[in-house]
Design a protein around this motif. Sequence first.
Motif: not given
Length: 308
Positions: A115-143
């Motif tokens: 994914g793409k970095l969209v938030y950077l905090g002191n302790d944590y970061l958040i990444k935006k992950v799209s299906h067209h690039r990481h479909g298997v990862f997201l499907e497995s996460l949802c399962l």
Amino acid sequence: DYHGIVPFVNVESVQLGLSYKLDPIYGNNAIFSNNHFKKTGEFLLGPLYECQNETDKKKDVTPNNDEITTKETKYYKQFWEDVLYFCEFCFKYTNDEIKFTEHCKICPYQHNQPGKLVYLGNDYLIKKVSHHRHGVFLESLCLFTKFFLDNKSSFCNLKEFDFFVVYARELDGISNLRNKPLGFFSKQIASTNFENLSSILIVPPYRNRGLGTLLIEFSYHLSIHQLESLSKMHDSPNIECFTTGPESPLSPFGLKMYVNYWQKTLVIEMMNYKKNNKLDTPLIKYLMEKTHFESEHIILTLKYMKCI
């Protein structure tokens, strides 16, 4: 519904990585092959069945009544699998402990966060992950998620959603959390009701770290930012009346997190309301303008706080 949730826990234990053994809260039949069960009366993980010979798949097998009765008995037995193993980095899964251990040694997600970095905090970061690039990862996460959320019944339309995954920053000194997804929320890309969140889960071993509040707060800021950009395009910068919130219904877990977040936010704004003597503006309207919360969410929270 094959992609729905069975009304009983059908996997005895879910192991996440090498360290965490979790008790599923809900049943999950999407992780198994429905076609294989119909043909053989045996349970098999979906991806394993998909790899079988195409000719074998197309065989027409018509079961007799005795076979149907036997299959129904098997379907409603308590556990279809004793243990399912999920990688704590990519969430790929198996019922084979040896293969799982081997995968854990070489999983590429140990060293690379998708994914793409969209938030950077002191302790944590958040990444935006799209299906067209990481479909298997997201499907497995949802399962994986379906074992812990009761109102998300499908994982087949992931192209309609963006996912925002939270990770621990490497500088926090907690090396055992590095590159592990700690939680996520999904957001429908084109929501006609301006909903800012579809589902949210903090992975069970990583709860009580304030991650739910972080993701919820980020979802509101993201929606407000998107609306500001849209308003500028249409030359209407005033967004005071804009409200947003999560998709209904919330899971019990999600509702608990949201009420906690709404309560803390509203207390601060109510103190400001009293301090600034905003008596010319009704309280609910004032809170909507300041927080962009939906009116029903404000009323629900005020009732929970016994303020109304």
